[in-house]
Write a protein that holds these residues in place. Sequence first.
Motif, mmCIF file in Angstrom:
data_model
loop_
_atom_site.group_PDB
_atom_site.id
_atom_site.type_symbol
_atom_site.label_atom_id
_atom_site.label_comp_id
_atom_site.label_asym_id
_atom_site.label_seq_id
_atom_site.Cartn_x
_atom_site.Cartn_y
_atom_site.Cartn_z
ATOM 1 N N PRO A 120 0.814 -1.224 0.000
ATOM 2 C CA PRO A 120 0.000 0.000 0.000
ATOM 3 C C PRO A 120 0.848 1.275 0.000
ATOM 4 C CG PRO A 120 -0.918 -1.606 1.522
ATOM 5 C CD PRO A 120 0.396 -2.150 1.072
ATOM 6 N N THR A 121 2.008 1.234 0.649
ATOM 7 C CA THR A 121 2.879 2.415 0.668
ATOM 8 C C THR A 121 3.372 2.737 -0.735
ATOM 9 O OG1 THR A 121 3.587 1.915 2.925
ATOM 10 C CG2 THR A 121 4.988 3.398 1.653
ATOM 11 N N LEU A 122 3.673 1.726 -1.530
ATOM 12 C CA LEU A 122 4.174 1.953 -2.890
ATOM 13 C C LEU A 122 3.097 2.504 -3.819
ATOM 14 C CD1 LEU A 122 6.449 -1.182 -3.447
ATOM 15 C CD2 LEU A 122 7.112 1.117 -2.735
ATOM 16 N N THR A 123 1.840 2.433 -3.423
ATOM 17 C CA THR A 123 0.762 2.981 -4.257
ATOM 18 C C THR A 123 0.501 4.458 -3.958
ATOM 19 O OG1 THR A 123 -1.028 2.385 -2.704
ATOM 20 C CG2 THR A 123 -0.340 0.696 -4.295
ATOM 21 N N ARG A 124 1.163 5.018 -2.950
ATOM 22 C CA ARG A 124 0.970 6.427 -2.601
ATOM 23 C C ARG A 124 1.488 7.331 -3.739
ATOM 24 N NH1 ARG A 124 1.210 7.755 3.355
ATOM 25 N NH2 ARG A 124 2.140 9.707 2.598
ATOM 26 N N ASP A 125 0.888 8.515 -3.863
ATOM 27 C CA ASP A 125 1.317 9.471 -4.879
ATOM 28 C C ASP A 125 2.722 10.004 -4.611
ATOM 29 O OD1 ASP A 125 -1.081 9.190 -6.198
ATOM 30 O OD2 ASP A 125 -2.025 10.908 -5.212
ATOM 31 N N ASP A 126 3.115 10.047 -3.332
ATOM 32 C CA ASP A 126 4.423 10.599 -2.990
ATOM 33 C C ASP A 126 5.491 9.515 -2.830
ATOM 34 O OD1 ASP A 126 3.412 9.478 -0.698
ATOM 35 O OD2 ASP A 126 3.568 11.280 0.544
ATOM 36 N N VAL A 127 5.233 8.334 -3.383
ATOM 37 C CA VAL A 127 6.216 7.242 -3.390
ATOM 38 C C VAL A 127 6.329 6.713 -4.815
ATOM 39 C CG1 VAL A 127 6.789 4.928 -2.534
ATOM 40 C CG2 VAL A 127 5.725 6.598 -0.996
ATOM 41 N N SER A 128 7.546 6.540 -5.297
ATOM 42 C CA SER A 128 7.735 5.994 -6.646
ATOM 43 C C SER A 128 8.704 4.822 -6.602
ATOM 44 C CB SER A 128 8.233 7.075 -7.606
ATOM 45 O OG SER A 128 9.397 7.698 -7.113
ATOM 46 N N LEU A 129 8.493 3.882 -7.512
ATOM 47 C CA LEU A 129 9.330 2.691 -7.606
ATOM 48 C C LEU A 129 10.153 2.765 -8.886
ATOM 49 C CD1 LEU A 129 9.873 -0.209 -6.352
ATOM 50 C CD2 LEU A 129 8.221 -1.040 -8.041
ATOM 51 N N VAL A 130 11.470 2.572 -8.762
ATOM 52 C CA VAL A 130 12.375 2.586 -9.912
ATOM 53 C C VAL A 130 12.975 1.189 -10.055
ATOM 54 C CG1 VAL A 130 14.463 3.583 -10.911
ATOM 55 C CG2 VAL A 130 12.915 5.023 -9.564
ATOM 56 N N THR A 131 12.837 0.621 -11.241
ATOM 57 C CA THR A 131 13.323 -0.755 -11.456
ATOM 58 C C THR A 131 14.446 -0.819 -12.490
ATOM 59 O OG1 THR A 131 11.642 -1.142 -13.147
ATOM 60 C CG2 THR A 131 11.061 -1.717 -10.876
ATOM 61 N N ASP A 132 14.945 0.324 -12.936
ATOM 62 C CA ASP A 132 15.946 0.345 -14.007
ATOM 63 C C ASP A 132 17.384 0.157 -13.544
ATOM 64 O OD1 ASP A 132 14.359 0.652 -16.307
ATOM 65 O OD2 ASP A 132 14.020 2.760 -15.807
ATOM 66 N N GLY A 133 17.598 0.015 -12.243
ATOM 67 C CA GLY A 133 18.966 -0.089 -11.761
ATOM 68 C C GLY A 133 19.580 1.284 -11.597
ATOM 69 N N ALA A 177 22.801 3.831 -12.187
ATOM 70 C CA ALA A 177 24.023 4.065 -12.971
ATOM 71 C C ALA A 177 25.070 4.798 -12.137
ATOM 72 C CB ALA A 177 23.702 4.863 -14.226
ATOM 73 N N GLU A 178 24.620 5.838 -11.405
ATOM 74 C CA GLU A 178 25.571 6.581 -10.573
ATOM 75 C C GLU A 178 24.834 7.395 -9.515
ATOM 76 O OE1 GLU A 178 27.568 10.109 -12.026
ATOM 77 O OE2 GLU A 178 26.343 10.100 -13.855
ATOM 78 N N ILE A 179 25.578 7.776 -8.496
ATOM 79 C CA ILE A 179 25.073 8.675 -7.461
ATOM 80 C C ILE A 179 25.803 9.998 -7.604
ATOM 81 C CG2 ILE A 179 24.907 9.089 -4.973
ATOM 82 C CD1 ILE A 179 24.671 6.085 -4.578
ATOM 83 N N ARG A 180 25.035 11.082 -7.631
ATOM 84 C CA ARG A 180 25.617 12.420 -7.717
ATOM 85 C C ARG A 180 25.442 13.146 -6.388
ATOM 86 N NH1 ARG A 180 23.367 14.000 -13.812
ATOM 87 N NH2 ARG A 180 24.627 12.415 -14.935
ATOM 88 N N GLU A 181 25.858 14.388 -6.368
ATOM 89 C CA GLU A 181 25.871 15.151 -5.122
ATOM 90 C C GLU A 181 24.485 15.254 -4.494
ATOM 91 O OE1 GLU A 181 27.519 19.476 -3.498
ATOM 92 O OE2 GLU A 181 27.899 18.838 -5.555
ATOM 93 N N ARG A 182 23.464 15.442 -5.317
ATOM 94 C CA ARG A 182 22.107 15.588 -4.776
ATOM 95 C C ARG A 182 21.065 14.795 -5.571
ATOM 96 N NH1 ARG A 182 22.221 18.890 -0.705
ATOM 97 N NH2 ARG A 182 23.883 20.448 -0.528
ATOM 98 N N SER A 183 21.505 13.718 -6.188
ATOM 99 C CA SER A 183 20.560 12.919 -6.979
ATOM 100 C C SER A 183 21.123 11.534 -7.253
ATOM 101 C CB SER A 183 20.258 13.624 -8.309
ATOM 102 O OG SER A 183 21.427 13.676 -9.108
ATOM 103 N N ILE A 184 20.249 10.693 -7.786
ATOM 104 C CA ILE A 184 20.633 9.357 -8.230
ATOM 105 C C ILE A 184 20.179 9.214 -9.676
ATOM 106 C CG2 ILE A 184 20.282 6.873 -7.912
ATOM 107 C CD1 ILE A 184 19.898 7.365 -4.959
ATOM 108 N N VAL A 185 21.082 8.746 -10.523
ATOM 109 C CA VAL A 185 20.768 8.557 -11.936
ATOM 110 C C VAL A 185 20.567 7.071 -12.191
ATOM 111 C CG1 VAL A 185 21.560 8.895 -14.307
ATOM 112 C CG2 VAL A 185 22.172 10.562 -12.529
ATOM 113 N N ASP A 186 19.406 6.734 -12.792
ATOM 114 C CA ASP A 186 19.145 5.320 -13.036
ATOM 115 C C ASP A 186 19.725 4.886 -14.384
ATOM 116 O OD1 ASP A 186 17.296 5.841 -15.132
ATOM 117 O OD2 ASP A 186 15.599 5.910 -13.731
ATOM 118 N N ALA A 187 19.625 3.597 -14.647
ATOM 119 C CA ALA A 187 20.243 3.021 -15.842
ATOM 120 C C ALA A 187 19.600 3.516 -17.135
ATOM 121 C CB ALA A 187 20.185 1.495 -15.771
#
Length: 484
Positions: A295-308, A310-320
């Motif tokens: 149920p938590t993953l269905t919230r509007d303020d929660v998102s699921l990323v399945t692409d893996g 690629a890198e972590i930056r200073e203030r973000s995460i970049v997916d594959a």
Amino acid sequence: MADPGVVIVGSGFAGICMAIKLKEAGYHDFVVLEKAAEPGGTWRDNTYPGCACDVPSPMYSYSFELNPGWSRMFAPQQEIQDYLRFCAAKYGVTPHIRYGKNVTALEYDDERRAWSVTTDDGQTLRANAVVSATGALHIPKFPEIPGRESFAGPAFHSAEWDHSADLTGKRVAVIGTGASAAQFVPQIAPAAAHVTVFQRTAPWLLPKPDLAFPPRARRLLRLPGVARALRYAVYWALETRALGFAVHPSLMKPHERLALRHLEAQVPDPGLRRALTPGYLIGCKRVIVSSDYYPTLTRDDVSLVTDGIAEIRERSIVDAAGAEHPADVIVYGTGFKVVDALAGRRILGRGGLKIQDAWQDGVEAYHGITTSGFPNLFFLLGPNTGLGHNSVVFMIESQVRYVVECLRLLSRTRARALDVRPEAQRAFNRRLRARLDPLVWNAGGCRSWYLDEHGVNRTIWPGFTFEYWARTRRVNPRAYELIH
């Protein structure tokens, strides 16, 4: 500190149980070396929001000290740590514990037939026997992701939760979707501005019947025999889950159907449901019990990323896929170093044999407790004694009884030490491999933290817990070389 007869390393469930049973057997000359300032093991270290046991409370306690006072069917972390403190005090173990003693080396002296135990403050103790009760879930594992050190905000592992980091109104990135994440994600989502969950592999989830025990139920459990009857009922209900592990993977199908119904009932969006549907046979990885994660993953303020990632930056995460996900905080729910938990330890056996050399072809032990070349060194929750279906506390008690029987064998024979014969260890592990290989952990190319780098399951016991109990009830003297 005077030199003891036995040194126990660790004061979690295994260490406290070992200490209690040593005293019960008449062995009072022992110390428990604990690296931290209080007992509890994993239940002391893990304080993340929502931390609780995923085994029903009636089975997550010692058989000789049932607790009719659990507040819920699945006890929260603080109650479990309080229970361990209570047991240590009640059975007179607390005076034997030496806090702030992080063991850095174990070395066997062939002439003295004794162990030298060195701690990080430079102290060395000599002991006739050593019991390693450190468990497997205590060294946090971090993923190798480019740029991980460059992140500017708070970043921590769930087992080392930073309570000074206020997540209110923050964009929180959660890396990992294991048992811990399934507990803390529902707790942090309501306060955070947004939670992004990075999923590498979808876990199987079963519903969690986490009912509270009201005062009336707790009074009932205090009546003679009631708590014991509930424990038996829970034990056998959990033990039926081993059919798919111990007999044939096809017997996991009913659990798979239950998990899929649970997913369908809690996640109405077909796209999200597809992303959360595992592509492997249930049981090959740790099965999670939760009724609030989906149920938590269905919230509007929660998102699921399945692409893996690629890198972590200073203030973000970049997916594959190249998408950038802003983040103020990163929480790693990436588990522990299990198979290689002892890889960095200095443990020298007979003739200076390093534990790393003894295990160069894979971690193994006789009954998961003794390893050839390391006399009077006993592992609790050692190789292939973990469980995917029942309570490891049951396994701990079986192992502790076996260690006490080994010490009694030494007393009867007046031997100084015992060392499992290499042929006995090899035969045991051949039988283990023959049983493990066709089962669920290797089905369909499944990969999990149960397996080592060679794809061999070095973690899980492949059968029923009552089988293990029966196999470890007595010590076979022929399996050991007695050293006088």
